[in-house]
Design an enzyme around this catalytic site. Structure first.
Site, PDB file in Angstrom:
ATOM      1  N   LEU A 212       0.855  -1.337   0.076  1.00  0.00           N
ATOM      2  CA  LEU A 212       0.011  -0.139   0.137  1.00  0.00           C
ATOM      3  C   LEU A 212       1.019   1.190   0.091  1.00  0.00           C
ATOM      4  O   LEU A 212       1.859   1.297   0.641  1.00  0.00           O
ATOM      5  CB  LEU A 212      -0.980   0.149   1.348  1.00  0.00           C
ATOM      6  CG  LEU A 212      -1.981  -1.099   1.571  1.00  0.00           C
ATOM      7  CD1 LEU A 212      -2.401  -0.838   2.743  1.00  0.00           C
ATOM      8  CD2 LEU A 212      -2.960  -0.861   0.508  1.00  0.00           C
ATOM      9  N   HIS A 213       0.474   2.191  -0.768  1.00  0.00           N
ATOM     10  CA  HIS A 213       1.280   3.399  -0.752  1.00  0.00           C
ATOM     11  C   HIS A 213       0.659   4.566  -1.053  1.00  0.00           C
ATOM     12  O   HIS A 213       1.016   5.914  -1.139  1.00  0.00           O
ATOM     13  CB  HIS A 213       2.382   3.238  -1.478  1.00  0.00           C
ATOM     14  CG  HIS A 213       2.313   3.333  -3.002  1.00  0.00           C
ATOM     15  ND1 HIS A 213       2.124   2.242  -3.682  1.00  0.00           N
ATOM     16  CD2 HIS A 213       2.477   4.577  -3.864  1.00  0.00           C
ATOM     17  CE1 HIS A 213       1.922   2.660  -4.904  1.00  0.00           C
ATOM     18  NE2 HIS A 213       2.183   4.024  -5.142  1.00  0.00           N
ATOM     19  N   ARG A 214      -0.686   4.498  -1.711  1.00  0.00           N
ATOM     20  CA  ARG A 214      -1.459   5.574  -1.980  1.00  0.00           C
ATOM     21  C   ARG A 214      -2.025   6.575  -0.789  1.00  0.00           C
ATOM     22  O   ARG A 214      -2.244   6.137   0.259  1.00  0.00           O
ATOM     23  CB  ARG A 214      -2.760   5.334  -2.803  1.00  0.00           C
ATOM     24  CG  ARG A 214      -2.738   4.313  -3.989  1.00  0.00           C
ATOM     25  CD  ARG A 214      -2.496   4.972  -5.258  1.00  0.00           C
ATOM     26  NE  ARG A 214      -1.923   4.365  -6.311  1.00  0.00           N
ATOM     27  CZ  ARG A 214      -1.003   4.745  -7.227  1.00  0.00           C
ATOM     28  NH1 ARG A 214      -0.565   6.078  -7.160  1.00  0.00           N
ATOM     29  NH2 ARG A 214      -0.272   4.005  -7.935  1.00  0.00           N
TER      30      ARG A 214
END
Ligand code: UD1
Ligand code: UDP
Length: 365
Positions: A212-214
């Site tokens: 996850l990185h948004r």
């Protein structure tokens, strides 16, 4: 031809690697500009090294990490580079701030040049749209596509988006596929031996993978906690580990929010490409908000659960290889159940592994 390639972030390095390899092989004149948007070794240098990409001729370093400082410093420096180097083409990939700043600098500089001296802006991975303008990438993509001269469009979906927006007029374009297919296919043959299973004490198809990185998934603490809650449930229910390499943005949030996990969720630092590819290929399901990973899942035939409300890779959802769940625990669990025992076929939705070659030939012509 003389190519100026502006890049920096992990997916740009990965997805431009096959094109750069061809330029090297054909002894074309090119140089790289690194904006240093991604700067830690494991998000940057490790990938330059692995893909044997030449050292950037120019390394631009902003005074601080603010986005405004990044844009102003890079606009100025890239203009200076273009004046000095006089490339015929400027190449950018995807939808990051790096791609936008390269494109903007060139487009604005071009205004001062007579037509025949203008630098052609080449956009690789054009036409993707999530139709969610709260994402910085959606704004970046639209501006880049408008300002570019030559568009390489991965799929018919993306081409359709460009047609609907009427941006193809006076541009050259090619439905080329996505260069990620070159990377996955050429590296699969290197996967035979790998120690990553030992490191995490896992076996083939006996674990899940997550990234996850948004901003909307991790900076939004409510959404982030909901996704982590689902991961805890899934790891307990299926009694399987979830290997979760943390992007630096996510690492910071985990620390800030003091996120608690169970023993089956394995946080780890970002992984090198070959280790990550090995984990993708052999896992049950990948949970992600990454754009590139949605594509890689299709190439590998691995089910993808995208924990976002929109995607610009709709083609993989339409082809039943990817499910969009948002942050909803029930939907994430349902998608897991649907995909748990399924083996998908590898797909050429995103290209055939010879995309950079096609792009190069088109540019030559
Ligand atoms: C960027 C791209 C995104 C892409 C992603 C790939 C934009 C708007 N976003 O998101 O489209 O999917 O890269 O990974 O361009 N950080 C570090 N070290 C690094 C890099 C980042 O500590 O080497 C931290 C910093 O705190 C930074 C934060 O991560 O503020 C976010 O980095 P940024 O480059 O702004 O966005 P990404 O989330 O990486
Ligand atoms: N990736 C990697 N190591 C990791 C996580 C991802 O090599 O620990 C690769 C992944 O295979 C894909 C790319 O990084 O090719 C995706 O990058 P990211 O998710 O950061 O960006 P996005 O594709 O969303 O722009």
């Amino acid at each position: 031809m003389k190519f100026c390639i502006v890049l920096s972030t992990r997916p740009e390095i990965i997805k431009l690697a096959s094109f750069i390899k061809i330029l090297k092989k054909k002894k074309e004149n090119f140089f790289l500009v690194n904006t240093n948007q991604h700067y830690i070794k494991i998000m940057s240098k490790v990938f330059f090294n692995f893909f044997d990409i030449p050292k950037p001729k120019y390394n631009i370093k902003s005074l601080n990490r603010s986005h405004v400082s990044f844009f102003s410093k890079n606009l100025k420096e890239i203009e200076k580079i273009l004046i000095k180097e006089k490339p015929s083409h400027l190449v950018i990939q995807g939808d990051t701030n790096t791609a936008l700043v390269g494109c903007l600098a060139c487009s604005i500089y071009n205004r001062t040049l007579e037509d025949k001296k203008k630098i052609k802006i080449v956009h690789i991975e054009s036409g993707l749209r999530s139709f969610d303008e709260t994402m910085p990438e959606e704004i970046n993509r639209k501006i880049i596509d408008k300002l570019s001269d030559i568009l390489f469009v991965p799929t018919r979906f993306d081409l359709n988006n460009l047609k609907k927006e009427n941006v193809l007029k006076n541009k050259k374009f090619l439905k080329s596929g996505n260069t990620i297919t070159d990377i996955v296919k050429s590296n699969l043959v290197l996967l035979k031996k790998n120690n990553i299973f030992k490191k995490f004490k896992i076996k083939k198809r006996n674990y899940f993978l997550a990234t996850l990185h948004r901003p909307e998934s991790v900076d939004n603490s409510f959404n982030f906690r909901k996704i982590i809650f689902s991961f805890k449930k899934i790891s307990n229910l299926y009694k399987k580990k979830i290997i979760f390499p943390l992007h630096p943005r996510t690492q910071k949030i985990v620390k800030k929010l003091k996120i608690e996990i169970n023993k089956n969720i394995i946080f780890t630092k970002p992984l090198e490409y070959i280790d990550f590819l090995y984990l993708m290929k052999n896992c049950r399901i990948i949970f992600t908000d990454s754009g590139g990973i949605q594509e890689e899942c299709s190439v590998l035939g691995v089910p993808c659960v995208t924990t976002r409300t929109t995607t610009e890779r709709q083609i993989s959802v339409k082809s039943n290889m990817n499910v969009l769940t948002g942050y909803d625990n029930k939907k994430i669990l349902q998608a897991t159940k649907k995909f748990y025992n399924i083996k998908l076929k590898k797909s050429n939705l995103f290209g055939d592994g010879r995309v950079a070659e096609r792009i190069y030939k088109f540019l030559k012509k």
